[in-house]
Design an enzyme around this catalytic site. Structure first.
Site, PDB file in Angstrom:
ATOM      1  N   ASP A 183      83.916 -16.590 -82.455  1.00  0.00           N
ATOM      2  CA  ASP A 183      85.081 -16.726 -83.319  1.00  0.00           C
ATOM      3  C   ASP A 183      84.542 -16.412 -84.706  1.00  0.00           C
ATOM      4  O   ASP A 183      83.804 -17.214 -85.285  1.00  0.00           O
ATOM      5  CB  ASP A 183      85.626 -18.162 -83.284  1.00  0.00           C
ATOM      6  CG  ASP A 183      86.840 -18.310 -84.182  1.00  0.00           C
ATOM      7  OD1 ASP A 183      86.863 -17.677 -85.243  1.00  0.00           O
ATOM      8  OD2 ASP A 183      87.753 -19.064 -83.822  1.00  0.00           O
ATOM      9  N   HIS A 184      84.870 -15.242 -85.235  1.00  0.00           N
ATOM     10  CA  HIS A 184      84.143 -14.806 -86.433  1.00  0.00           C
ATOM     11  C   HIS A 184      84.399 -15.707 -87.636  1.00  0.00           C
ATOM     12  O   HIS A 184      83.622 -15.713 -88.584  1.00  0.00           O
ATOM     13  CB  HIS A 184      84.408 -13.329 -86.749  1.00  0.00           C
ATOM     14  CG  HIS A 184      85.724 -13.046 -87.399  1.00  0.00           C
ATOM     15  ND1 HIS A 184      86.896 -12.936 -86.717  1.00  0.00           N
ATOM     16  CD2 HIS A 184      86.044 -12.866 -88.699  1.00  0.00           C
ATOM     17  CE1 HIS A 184      87.876 -12.682 -87.554  1.00  0.00           C
ATOM     18  NE2 HIS A 184      87.396 -12.639 -88.780  1.00  0.00           N
ATOM     19  N   HIS A 246      90.954 -19.218 -84.782  1.00  0.00           N
ATOM     20  CA  HIS A 246      90.476 -19.433 -86.153  1.00  0.00           C
ATOM     21  C   HIS A 246      91.013 -20.730 -86.781  1.00  0.00           C
ATOM     22  O   HIS A 246      90.258 -21.529 -87.321  1.00  0.00           O
ATOM     23  CB  HIS A 246      90.861 -18.253 -87.048  1.00  0.00           C
ATOM     24  CG  HIS A 246      90.459 -16.913 -86.501  1.00  0.00           C
ATOM     25  ND1 HIS A 246      89.303 -16.713 -85.791  1.00  0.00           N
ATOM     26  CD2 HIS A 246      91.053 -15.696 -86.550  1.00  0.00           C
ATOM     27  CE1 HIS A 246      89.203 -15.438 -85.444  1.00  0.00           C
ATOM     28  NE2 HIS A 246      90.261 -14.799 -85.897  1.00  0.00           N
TER      29      HIS A 246
HETATM   30  C1  BG6 Z   1      91.196 -11.325 -86.021  1.00  0.00           C
HETATM   31  C2  BG6 Z   1      92.626 -11.071 -85.636  1.00  0.00           C
HETATM   32  O1  BG6 Z   1      90.608 -12.234 -85.136  1.00  0.00           O
HETATM   33  O2  BG6 Z   1      91.147 -11.856 -87.335  1.00  0.00           O
HETATM   34  C3  BG6 Z   1      93.296 -10.132 -86.628  1.00  0.00           C
HETATM   35  O3  BG6 Z   1      92.660 -10.496 -84.340  1.00  0.00           O
HETATM   36  C4  BG6 Z   1      93.133 -10.655 -88.035  1.00  0.00           C
HETATM   37  O4  BG6 Z   1      94.664  -9.971 -86.313  1.00  0.00           O
HETATM   38  C5  BG6 Z   1      91.672 -10.983 -88.320  1.00  0.00           C
HETATM   39  O5  BG6 Z   1      93.611  -9.673 -88.935  1.00  0.00           O
HETATM   40  C6  BG6 Z   1      91.530 -11.674 -89.653  1.00  0.00           C
HETATM   41  O6  BG6 Z   1      90.182 -11.800 -89.973  1.00  0.00           O
HETATM   42  P1  BG6 Z   1      89.710 -11.903 -91.470  1.00  0.00           P
HETATM   43  O7  BG6 Z   1      88.244 -12.152 -91.385  1.00  0.00           O
HETATM   44  O8  BG6 Z   1      90.065 -10.617 -92.138  1.00  0.00           O
HETATM   45  O9  BG6 Z   1      90.473 -13.043 -92.079  1.00  0.00           O
END
Ligand code: BG6
Length: 511
Positions: A183-184, A246
């Site tokens: 989960d980044h 997230h």
């Molecule tokens: C991803 C989603 O996990 O996270 C995307 O699939 C979203 O839809 C993205 O745009 C958002 O990531 P960040 O790091 O730009 O907030």
């Protein structure tokens, strides 16, 4: 080079795809620049596309140059790294591909004359995870529990039942400790800092409970639309795409009990406790506790942008939600009676991810009414992105002979406090996989507990098509019903501060 890192061969399934190009290539290059790759390190690109090692190297180089904040790659540094990149073109369903992979892994180890860790990174669409995991199992490439790891990207299933099935599949071939579910958001510095804020400071913990906290808001607002991902998004929607992972992960970091030690399983156990304490929502309550929305056409800055239903790959009568807001309760001693409001959406007014903890009013107001006209409760806001920092809103006496209180902010900014740039989430996560540190990755039970909390909402939404989509214009803060969700509790959304107003006043009530 980091000596703690063991020799590693990273195999990227889907090495010519978008994720490898946009995220993995710059992350690898940044790790290289930061001397955070193992001394013995090689990458095997594996993809269905016909191609050569030369083409794979060019693709990675292009990704690193295009998406690395450091700008185009340095020729000499890159060439040294590129020598360790090889490519296998093969069908993911064909045993011959896995035989070729084994051959390449063996050849690399023979060249180094040392055994290496094998990391299999699945940078591929969810539909082909299953056949690949099966084939890795059949080829007996996962048997060395000590040295083999697999990295899996979200979505981890589509609902509770499919998540259980996916976990069953993964654990039939790999032991849980070999599996790294990404989960980044957990790789973002500002998200990791939530634990430091809470548990490395004695100041906050005594008031971090239902005696002092009124409610918590978690907002992840995006300005982008679905871009080129319409086909995926049609089956996902905001609840699955963002909240299930997230936002729920942020919630657990805010709500978890203190960990005894900084051990991956200890932290993950504490997080699971929170997820299990989330009060189940019945399908009858969904109307009251959850709101969905879909963007219509509108204006973002000085540009007209199309409605979601006009995006490529999206049905003209689509029911996919591009906005979701929910109210959750955590049934334990710490959080009884403290609502958690979560919202996320695409094509919203600003890009901003933040958490606000709003404290209760003082028990007795001793100042005269005229002095407290602009009174606001104390709030602690954790800015995750693009602002990175923490803001504490307090009451202060305005200078002057008359007694007037007004809200002021104490502000910690990462940029000011730490001059160096924060690593990108993928850099941190890739380094952790190579180190064998699973703290920032999701365990099977976490994933399942999250789905279990959200399943009734998914079910109710699937059963009843929305009648009012699109229900918010692009460039707004989402549908009216999202305001009602919180306002019926006598509260309101706190709108994120635009970046340029970072030093501005602290009045953020929604209008
Ligand atoms: C991803 C989603 O996990 O996270 C995307 O699939 C979203 O839809 C993205 O745009 C958002 O990531 P960040 O790091 O730009 O907030």
């Amino acid at each position: 080079m980091t000596s703690a890192m063991e020799p590693t061969i990273l195999t990227i399934f889907g090495s010519m795809g978008d994720l490898t190009w946009r995220k993995l290539a710059p992350a690898l290059y940044n790790l290289l620049l930061a001397h955070q790759l193992p001394e013995h390190f090689a990458v095997i690109g594996l993809d269905m596309k016909d191609g050569s090692a030369g083409e794979f190297r060019l693709r990675l180089r292009d990704g690193a140059s295009s998406f690395c904040e450091c700008g185009p790659v340095d020729e000499k540094t890159w060439n040294g790294f590129a020598a360790n990149l090889t490519y296998i073109s093969g069908d993911f369903g064909d045993p011959a591909t896995y035989a070729a992979l084994r051959k390449q892994l063996d050849a690399q180890e023979k060249e180094w004359n040392i055994p290496a860790n094998h990391v299999f990174y699945l940078a591929i669409p969810p539909a082909i995870v299953e056949p690949i995991v099966h084939k890795i199992g059949e080829a007996r490439l996962a048997e060395d529990r000590q040295h083999v790891r697999i990295v899996v990207e979200k979505p981890f299933g589509h609902d509770l039942a499919s998540a259980i099935a996916l976990n069953g599949l993964l654990t039939a071939v790999f032991a849980e400790r070999q599996i790294y579910r990404i989960d980044h958001y957990l790789g973002k510095e500002t998200v990791q800092n939530i634990l430091a804020l809470r548990f490395a400071n004695a100041l906050f913990e005594p008031v971090w409970n239902q005696r002092y906290i009124d409610h918590v808001q978690i907002t992840v607002a995006e300005q982008v639309g679905v871009e080129h991902r319409g086909a995926y998004y049609e089956h996902a929607g905001a609840l699955r795409d963002m909240i299930q992972n997230h936002l729920m992960q942020i919630l657990t970091l805010i709500a978890m009990e203190p960990m005894v030690s900084f051990d991956a399983d200890e932290i993950r156990n504490k997080k699971v406790d929170v997820l299990r304490a989330i009060r189940p929502i019945s399908t009858e309550q969904v109307q009251e506790l959850a709101v969905r929305g879909q963007y219509g056409a509108g204006r973002m800055g000085d540009q007209n942008v199309p409605a979601y239903r006009s995006e490529p790959g999206v049905a003209g009568d689509s029911s996919a939600e591009t906005f979701a807001a929910i109210k959750l309760s955590v049934d334990n001693w710490r959080w009884q009676g403290v609502p958690f409001y979560l919202r996320t959406g695409k094509r919203l007014k600003l890009k901003a991810s933040e958490v606000t903890i709003q404290f209760q009013p003082v028990p007795h107001q001793s100042f005269p009414k005229t002095a407290v006209l602009a009174w606001q409760p104390n709030r602690l806001t954790i800015h995750i992105q693009p602002l990175e920092g923490i803001r504490l809103s307090l009451q202060a006496k305005q200078p002057g002979s008359s007694l007037h209180l007004s809200p002021v902010d104490m502000h910690f900014s990462y940029q000011e406090a730490f001059k160096s740039k924060s690593p990108e989430a993928y850099e941190t996560l890739l380094a952790d996989v190579m180190l064998g540190d699973a703290t920032l990755f999701m365990r099977a039970d976490q994933v399942e507990a999250t789905w279990s909390a959200l399943d009734p909402i998914l079910q109710a939404w699937a059963d009843q098509k929305p009648a009012d989509f699109p229900n918010y214009p692009s460039g707004s803060w989402g549908p009216q019903a999202a305001d009602t969700l919180i306002e019926k509790d006598g509260r309101s959304w706190l709108q994120p501060i635009p970046r340029e107003d970072e030093q501005g006043d602290s009045s953020r009530e929604s209008t």
